[in-house]
Design an enzyme around this catalytic site. Structure first.
Site, PDB file in Angstrom:
ATOM      1  N   CYS A 137      -2.668   8.531   3.767  1.00 48.98           N
ATOM      2  CA  CYS A 137      -2.502   8.214   2.352  1.00 48.98           C
ATOM      3  C   CYS A 137      -3.791   8.443   1.589  1.00 48.98           C
ATOM      4  O   CYS A 137      -3.783   8.620   0.369  1.00 48.98           O
ATOM      5  CB  CYS A 137      -2.031   6.781   2.187  1.00 48.98           C
ATOM      6  SG  CYS A 137      -3.122   5.573   2.976  1.00 48.98           S
TER       7      CYS A 137
ATOM      8  N   GLU B  54       0.870  -1.170   0.000  1.00 48.71           N
ATOM      9  CA  GLU B  54       0.000   0.000   0.000  1.00 48.71           C
ATOM     10  C   GLU B  54       0.905   1.216   0.000  1.00 48.71           C
ATOM     11  O   GLU B  54       1.517   1.547   1.012  1.00 48.71           O
ATOM     12  CB  GLU B  54      -0.928  -0.020   1.217  1.00 48.71           C
ATOM     13  CG  GLU B  54      -2.071   0.975   1.100  1.00 48.71           C
ATOM     14  CD  GLU B  54      -1.884   2.149   2.024  1.00 48.71           C
ATOM     15  OE1 GLU B  54      -1.583   3.249   1.477  1.00 48.71           O
ATOM     16  OE2 GLU B  54      -2.031   2.003   3.240  1.00 48.71           O
TER      17      GLU B  54
END
Length: 500
Positions: free
Chosen positions: A307, A273
């Site tokens: 994020c 990720e």
């Protein structure tokens, strides 16, 4: 009162170290084979309060030798843990969820102390992190498989999913609890053992979580924790260990590429990720107040240090002035200060480097012609504070539109139609998440289908959910976390041909 109003004496003397209610001072070592122990070298690293620059704690600073020892212990514990029934593994995770929830306020204060985020954000993270423990307690007993007849009719096809082996888990600092449970819970549910390397800025929450899992019945060695100020040799040692078969990493795209190259040497399973550059689209006909509600969540969660944070705002020309004024008003009302202060809405950034990056990006945009509507200058004094900042008329080529900001900075760009908004939104190597507001749901859904992102939030500012597959496309990552997909990342698919 904002951070800019705090004197240096008030900030430095605020007593964050005394708020480590969830941190056992005896738990400052490495978790190897079920015991907390010092690093082989005896080295330690400082954990700092980003609001004051004060030292919160000193923890063991691992080297490659320690990583190998933790992986050895995980390998030794692996066969027995893989052989436990799914119900047993589920029970451990359920008990950990219950303990974690009972101690939620302690955990929230610990997160706030070492990460800096506001208590409101930290409490939200506790709820989010706990849900991964509960979700994977439920998923542990639902690992899928299938039995079918071969097309030729001569045999049966049996497909099963087995634990892949030891998992190396590398987590970031921005969600000290949730990033740990999002990786540890599915790994354990799948029957894998694991070694966790938490971020050096926020190891204390990970240590507490490891202890809660041990108290819930996790066998010795099934989870190791290695903290380090020099991640490269530690992670390299883990990836080179013969028992390690899975790497799960959350962090920057640049580091992720380095780890993928290293993982390729042993053909490891990788769930990555990586970085994001999330666009937030406000299309013609949108409800501006609703879009502002979503923008505040998407931009200001964790002070913009996520994020999934909205990184670029593309607003239709007919709504641009109203949206810019509304966002400036709302972000200007956010109280900046120490996370533990109940009035704080935005805590400090994680470290000085983060402040310097935010300053560089904002200065570059202004130099290129952007209008500064709010903020734009870090305050003097201790702590890593940066104020909520709004930039209007940000020109193409500004670095703030190309780089992940990771700060409470909102750059606004005016667009003339949906096609332009989509083209600008997709003009990035990243593709983690995107946000779309539109006056009609059908229009928003049509736009969502054109966006190059692994996740799209339609008419809402929050996308993350443990029950949903989390992950990106393009250079934002590989694989998924959460949902059933997150558990399957830690398994190998086995096909067995059976004569019937």
């Amino acid at each position: 009162m904002s951070a800019m109003d705090l004197t240096a004496t008030e900030r430095a003397g605020s007593g964050a170290a005394a708020e480590l209610a969830g941190h056992d001072p005896a738990r400052t070592g490495l978790l190897v084979g079920g015991a907390w122990r010092p690093a082989a070298s005896g080295a330690e690293l400082d954990v700092l309060d980003p609001a004051t620059d004060a030292v919160l704690a000193r923890v063991a600073d691992a080297g490659a030798e320690d990583a190998v020892a933790a992986a050895d212990a995980a390998a030794a514990a692996g066969p027995a843990w893989a052989a436990t029934s799914p119900r047993e593994r589920s029970g451990v995770l359920q008990r950990a969820f219950e303990a974690f929830t009972r101690r939620g306020e302690e955990v929230a204060r610990l997160i706030s102390a070492e990460n800096g985020k506001s208590l409101a954000d930290a409490r939200s993270e506790v709820t989010y992190a706990a849900e991964f423990l509960r979700w994977y307690a439920e998923e542990a007993v639902r690992v899928p498989g299938r039995l079918g007849r071969a097309p030729g009719g001569g045999n049966r096809i049996l497909v099963s999913h087995r634990p892949a082996g030891v998992a190396a888990l590398v987590t970031p600092w921005n969600f000290p609890a949730a990033m740990v449970t999002r990786k540890v819970a599915p790994a354990l549910a799948a029957g894998c053992t694991a070694v966790l390397k938490p971020a050096e800025q926020t190891p204390l929450t990970a240590m507490l979580l490891a202890d809660l899992l041990r108290e819930a019945g996790l066998p010795d060695g099934a989870l190791g924790v290695v903290t380090t100020s020099d991640p490269a040799p530690v992670v390299d040692a883990l990836l080179g260990h013969p028992a390690v078969r899975v790497l799960s990493f959350t962090g920057s795209t640049e580091v992720g590429k380095v780890l993928l190259r290293r993982a390729a040497d042993r053909v490891l399973r990788c769930a990555m990720e990586l970085g994001g550059n999330a666009p937030f689209l406000v299309l013609e006909g949108s409800d501006v107040e609703a879009a502002l509600d979503g923008a505040m969540v998407a931009k200001m969660r964790g002070g913009g240090q996520a994020c999934t944070a909205a990184n670029r705002f593309y607003v239709h020309r007919s709504l641009a002035e109203e949206f810019a004024a509304g966002l400036t008003r709302r972000m200007g009302a956010v109280v900046v200060g120490r996370g533990a202060d109940p009035s704080t809405g935005c805590g400090p950034l994680v470290d000085r480097a983060a402040v310097e990056k935010a300053s560089r990006l904002v200065d570059d945009a202004v130099d290129r012609g952007a209008r500064l509507l709010l903020g734009g200058a870090a305050p003097d004094g201790p702590g890593c504070f940066y104020p909520p900042t709004v930039l209007a008329d940000v020109p193409a080529g500004a670095a703030v539109l190309a780089e992940e900001v990771f700060a409470p900075v909102a750059p606004l760009v005016v667009v003339d139609d949906d096609d332009e908004a989509v083209a600008l939104a997709n003009d990035t190597e990243h593709g983690l998440v995107a946000y779309v507001y539109a006056g009609e749901l059908s229009r928003a859904l049509r736009t969502a289908e054109r966006l190059e992102a692994g996740m799209v939030a339609v008419n809402r500012g929050l996308v993350s959910d443990p029950a949903a597959p989390f992950g990106g496309v393009k250079e934002s990552g590989l694989g998924r976390e959460g949902s059933q997909e997150g558990l399957l990342e830690y398994t190998e698919t086995t096909y067995t041909a059976v004569d019937w």
